[in-house]
Design a protein around this motif. Structure first.
Motif, PDB file in Angstrom:
ATOM      1  N   GLY A  37       0.822  -1.214   0.000  1.00 17.60           N
ATOM      2  CA  GLY A  37       0.000   0.000   0.000  1.00 17.60           C
ATOM      3  C   GLY A  37       0.846   1.249   0.000  1.00 17.60           C
ATOM      4  N   ASN A  38       1.911   1.266   0.805  1.00 19.44           N
ATOM      5  CA  ASN A  38       2.815   2.419   0.829  1.00 19.44           C
ATOM      6  C   ASN A  38       3.519   2.620  -0.506  1.00 19.44           C
ATOM      7  OD1 ASN A  38       2.310   3.350   3.401  1.00 19.44           O
ATOM      8  ND2 ASN A  38       3.936   2.137   4.350  1.00 19.44           N
ATOM      9  N   LEU A  39       3.931   1.521  -1.128  1.00 19.79           N
ATOM     10  CA  LEU A  39       4.592   1.621  -2.432  1.00 19.79           C
ATOM     11  C   LEU A  39       3.663   2.243  -3.473  1.00 19.79           C
ATOM     12  CD1 LEU A  39       6.523  -1.774  -2.720  1.00 19.79           C
ATOM     13  CD2 LEU A  39       7.515   0.506  -2.522  1.00 19.79           C
ATOM     14  N   LEU A  40       2.408   1.807  -3.472  1.00 22.48           N
ATOM     15  CA  LEU A  40       1.464   2.312  -4.466  1.00 22.48           C
ATOM     16  C   LEU A  40       1.130   3.779  -4.227  1.00 22.48           C
ATOM     17  CD1 LEU A  40      -0.988  -0.724  -4.825  1.00 22.48           C
ATOM     18  CD2 LEU A  40       0.834  -0.022  -6.389  1.00 22.48           C
ATOM     19  N   ILE A  41       0.935   4.167  -2.976  1.00 20.29           N
ATOM     20  CA  ILE A  41       0.601   5.567  -2.696  1.00 20.29           C
ATOM     21  C   ILE A  41       1.803   6.465  -2.961  1.00 20.29           C
ATOM     22  CG2 ILE A  41       1.207   5.750  -0.241  1.00 20.29           C
ATOM     23  CD1 ILE A  41      -2.037   7.027  -1.883  1.00 20.29           C
ATOM     24  N   THR A  42       3.011   5.920  -2.790  1.00 19.60           N
ATOM     25  CA  THR A  42       4.216   6.713  -3.061  1.00 19.60           C
ATOM     26  C   THR A  42       4.382   6.979  -4.555  1.00 19.60           C
ATOM     27  OG1 THR A  42       5.284   5.781  -1.113  1.00 19.60           O
ATOM     28  CG2 THR A  42       6.723   6.807  -2.735  1.00 19.60           C
ATOM     29  N   GLU A 142       6.735  24.588   7.119  1.00 19.34           N
ATOM     30  CA  GLU A 142       5.797  24.963   8.173  1.00 19.34           C
ATOM     31  C   GLU A 142       4.399  25.056   7.581  1.00 19.34           C
ATOM     32  OE1 GLU A 142       6.500  28.914   9.656  1.00 19.34           O
ATOM     33  OE2 GLU A 142       7.256  29.606   7.729  1.00 19.34           O
ATOM     34  N   GLY A 143       3.400  25.063   8.437  1.00 19.58           N
ATOM     35  CA  GLY A 143       2.021  25.140   7.991  1.00 19.58           C
ATOM     36  C   GLY A 143       1.445  23.763   7.740  1.00 19.58           C
ATOM     37  N   PRO A 144       0.873  23.109   8.771  1.00 19.50           N
ATOM     38  CA  PRO A 144       0.312  21.757   8.584  1.00 19.50           C
ATOM     39  C   PRO A 144      -0.875  21.752   7.638  1.00 19.50           C
ATOM     40  CG  PRO A 144      -0.312  22.655  10.725  1.00 19.50           C
ATOM     41  CD  PRO A 144       0.695  23.606  10.142  1.00 19.50           C
ATOM     42  N   ILE A 145      -1.051  20.647   6.933  1.00 15.87           N
ATOM     43  CA  ILE A 145      -2.143  20.475   5.968  1.00 15.87           C
ATOM     44  C   ILE A 145      -3.249  19.649   6.617  1.00 15.87           C
ATOM     45  CG2 ILE A 145      -2.740  19.461   3.724  1.00 15.87           C
ATOM     46  CD1 ILE A 145       0.201  20.159   2.909  1.00 15.87           C
ATOM     47  N   ASN A 146      -4.486  19.968   6.311  1.00 17.56           N
ATOM     48  CA  ASN A 146      -5.650  19.357   6.920  1.00 17.56           C
ATOM     49  C   ASN A 146      -5.560  17.829   6.920  1.00 17.56           C
ATOM     50  OD1 ASN A 146      -8.578  18.271   6.824  1.00 17.56           O
ATOM     51  ND2 ASN A 146      -8.818  20.389   7.513  1.00 17.56           N
ATOM     52  N   VAL A 150      -5.722  14.650   3.982  1.00 14.33           N
ATOM     53  CA  VAL A 150      -4.659  13.645   3.868  1.00 14.33           C
ATOM     54  C   VAL A 150      -5.250  12.241   3.951  1.00 14.33           C
ATOM     55  CG1 VAL A 150      -2.605  12.699   4.985  1.00 14.33           C
ATOM     56  CG2 VAL A 150      -2.880  15.178   4.763  1.00 14.33           C
ATOM     57  N   GLU A 151      -6.174  12.037   4.894  1.00 10.13           N
ATOM     58  CA  GLU A 151      -6.775  10.717   5.072  1.00 10.13           C
ATOM     59  C   GLU A 151      -7.588  10.309   3.849  1.00 10.13           C
ATOM     60  OE1 GLU A 151      -9.769   8.392   8.201  1.00 10.13           O
ATOM     61  OE2 GLU A 151      -9.068  10.432   8.618  1.00 10.13           O
ATOM     62  N   ARG A 152      -8.334  11.247   3.277  1.00 11.46           N
ATOM     63  CA  ARG A 152      -9.146  10.917   2.098  1.00 11.46           C
ATOM     64  C   ARG A 152      -8.273  10.627   0.890  1.00 11.46           C
ATOM     65  NH1 ARG A 152     -14.138  15.347   2.502  1.00 11.46           N
ATOM     66  NH2 ARG A 152     -14.956  14.572   4.490  1.00 11.46           N
ATOM     67  N   LEU A 153      -7.207  11.377   0.720  1.00 10.22           N
ATOM     68  CA  LEU A 153      -6.321  11.137  -0.414  1.00 10.22           C
ATOM     69  C   LEU A 153      -5.619   9.792  -0.303  1.00 10.22           C
ATOM     70  CD1 LEU A 153      -4.683  14.674  -0.858  1.00 10.22           C
ATOM     71  CD2 LEU A 153      -6.314  13.576  -2.414  1.00 10.22           C
ATOM     72  N   ASN A 154      -5.393   9.342   0.929  1.00 11.66           N
ATOM     73  CA  ASN A 154      -4.692   8.077   1.141  1.00 11.66           C
ATOM     74  C   ASN A 154      -5.629   6.893   1.370  1.00 11.66           C
ATOM     75  OD1 ASN A 154      -2.156   9.264   0.918  1.00 11.66           O
ATOM     76  ND2 ASN A 154      -2.044   9.725   3.101  1.00 11.66           N
ATOM     77  N   PHE A 221      -2.431  18.169  -9.734  1.00 12.26           N
ATOM     78  CA  PHE A 221      -3.063  17.047  -9.053  1.00 12.26           C
ATOM     79  C   PHE A 221      -2.011  16.186  -8.353  1.00 12.26           C
ATOM     80  CE2 PHE A 221      -6.740  17.833 -11.903  1.00 12.26           C
ATOM     81  CZ  PHE A 221      -7.728  17.841 -10.931  1.00 12.26           C
ATOM     82  N   ALA A 222      -0.850  16.050  -8.984  1.00 11.29           N
ATOM     83  CA  ALA A 222       0.245  15.333  -8.322  1.00 11.29           C
ATOM     84  C   ALA A 222       0.648  16.048  -7.039  1.00 11.29           C
ATOM     85  CB  ALA A 222       1.441  15.219  -9.269  1.00 11.29           C
ATOM     86  N   GLY A 223       0.532  17.383  -7.055  1.00 11.36           N
ATOM     87  CA  GLY A 223       0.839  18.164  -5.859  1.00 11.36           C
ATOM     88  C   GLY A 223      -0.050  17.825  -4.686  1.00 11.36           C
ATOM     89  N   PHE A 224      -1.311  17.450  -4.953  1.00  9.07           N
ATOM     90  CA  PHE A 224      -2.207  17.016  -3.873  1.00  9.07           C
ATOM     91  C   PHE A 224      -1.596  15.835  -3.122  1.00  9.07           C
ATOM     92  CE2 PHE A 224      -5.485  19.312  -6.264  1.00  9.07           C
ATOM     93  CZ  PHE A 224      -6.278  19.827  -5.247  1.00  9.07           C
ATOM     94  N   TYR A 225      -1.098  14.863  -3.876  1.00 10.66           N
ATOM     95  CA  TYR A 225      -0.571  13.648  -3.253  1.00 10.66           C
ATOM     96  C   TYR A 225       0.811  13.881  -2.659  1.00 10.66           C
ATOM     97  CZ  TYR A 225      -4.659  11.396  -4.983  1.00 10.66           C
ATOM     98  OH  TYR A 225      -5.970  11.070  -5.194  1.00 10.66           O
ATOM     99  N   GLU A 226       1.545  14.823  -3.218  1.00  9.77           N
ATOM    100  CA  GLU A 226       2.799  15.218  -2.587  1.00  9.77           C
ATOM    101  C   GLU A 226       2.504  15.855  -1.232  1.00  9.77           C
ATOM    102  OE1 GLU A 226       7.103  15.488  -3.346  1.00  9.77           O
ATOM    103  OE2 GLU A 226       5.461  14.440  -4.303  1.00  9.77           O
ATOM    104  N   ALA A 227       1.466  16.682  -1.192  1.00 10.69           N
ATOM    105  CA  ALA A 227       1.065  17.324   0.062  1.00 10.69           C
ATOM    106  C   ALA A 227       0.594  16.285   1.075  1.00 10.69           C
ATOM    107  CB  ALA A 227      -0.041  18.350  -0.204  1.00 10.69           C
ATOM    108  N   ALA A 228      -0.123  15.264   0.600  1.00  6.33           N
ATOM    109  CA  ALA A 228      -0.612  14.216   1.500  1.00  6.33           C
ATOM    110  C   ALA A 228       0.535  13.407   2.093  1.00  6.33           C
ATOM    111  CB  ALA A 228      -1.560  13.286   0.750  1.00  6.33           C
TER     112      ALA A 228
END
Length: 262
Positions: A37-42, A142-146, A150-154, A221-228
């Motif tokens: 799962g980690n490999l795929l999300i990465t 700095e500046g945490p992301i919601n 993160v949970e929904r993206l993952n 869109f890739a930035g969303f998952y980078e942020a997650a």
């Protein structure tokens, strides 16, 4: 698509399976659900940005600004998708990231089509601008992301992330569009021979502009998952520019344009 066009996919699949088998033999934890799962999300950020880079390569271009754009999206998310943001605020925050991608794509396309700059020079300039803007907005991570975002993206089904399934469907749909539709034909034709395509009545300038906009939007869109993955507004994380080109070429895209597969 003929049998030859499937050769890169078959070759890469064979290498992936062989590497996976070797890793599984050497390390028992490799085939666990958690690790897979980690490999795929990465893979998500690189997979999405590689799809976008393929659009640029199809029209005989490069976009080296995608990594800096992804970083800019992560920094933007740290302002627009904060832990205290409401649902409406998060929605507008997501649109802000997409807007950054659209604006970057239009800027790159303008430099390439209006000012006639080579794509690698134009996007290298954009890379510098985006890197500077990211460091200006966040001089340090700095500046945490919601966390809900993160949970929904993952989120996943068993060990397979839902987003990975979505990207696989997107890639297949992209290939069907590329080889079974008139716009897809136009994209490939412009990359193969822009002059002849223009003489046949194709709006080559529009096709090239849309290709670079699509590249930047997919990078956003890739930035969303980078942020997650980083979960904080870091201005120093983007490094997928050359990797995205390599991934697209290994997947069958030609540096000379006009040929490729999502």
């Amino acid at each position: 698509m003929n049998a030859r066009s499937w050769l890169p996919l078959a070759s890469m699949s064979t290498v992936i399976v062989a590497l996976g088998a070797y890793a599984a033999v050497r390390q028992d934890a490799f085939l666990t659900k958690y690790n897979l799962g980690n490999l795929l999300i990465t893979t998500m950020p690189l997979a999405l940005v590689a799809l976008g880079q393929t659009c640029a390569l199809l029209v005989r271009g490069f976009d080296v600004s995608v990594a800096a754009l992804m970083t800019m999206c992560v920094v933007t998310a740290s302002f627009t998708m904060t832990p205290t943001s409401s649902t409406v605020g998060l929605t507008f925050g997501a649109f802000a990231l997409v807007g950054v991608g659209v604006a970057t794509g239009l800027f790159n396309a303008t430099l390439i089509r209006l000012f006639r700059l080579p794509s690698i020079i134009a996007t290298l300039g954009t890379l510098s601008i985006l890197e500077g803007a990211s460091l200006w907005l966040r001089s340090a991570p700095e500046g945490p992301i919601n966390s809900d975002v993160v949970e929904r993206l993952n989120s996943s089904v068993s060990f397979v992330p839902l987003a990975f399934i979505g990207v696989a469907v997107l890639a297949v749909a992209g290939d069907v569009w590329l080889y079974r539709s008139r716009p897809g034909l136009a994209l490939r034709a412009v990359g193969l021979d822009e002059t002849s395509s223009r003489r046949l009545g194709m709006r080559t300038g529009t096709v090239i502009m849309l290709a670079f906009v699509a590249c930047s939007v997919l990078a956003a869109f890739a930035g969303f998952y980078e942020a997650a993955q980083v979960q904080i507004g870091s201005p120093i994380i983007g490094n997928q520019a050359l990797e995205s080109i390599a991934a697209a070429v290994l997947g069958g895209a030609a540096l000379s344009g006009g040929r490729g597969s999502f």
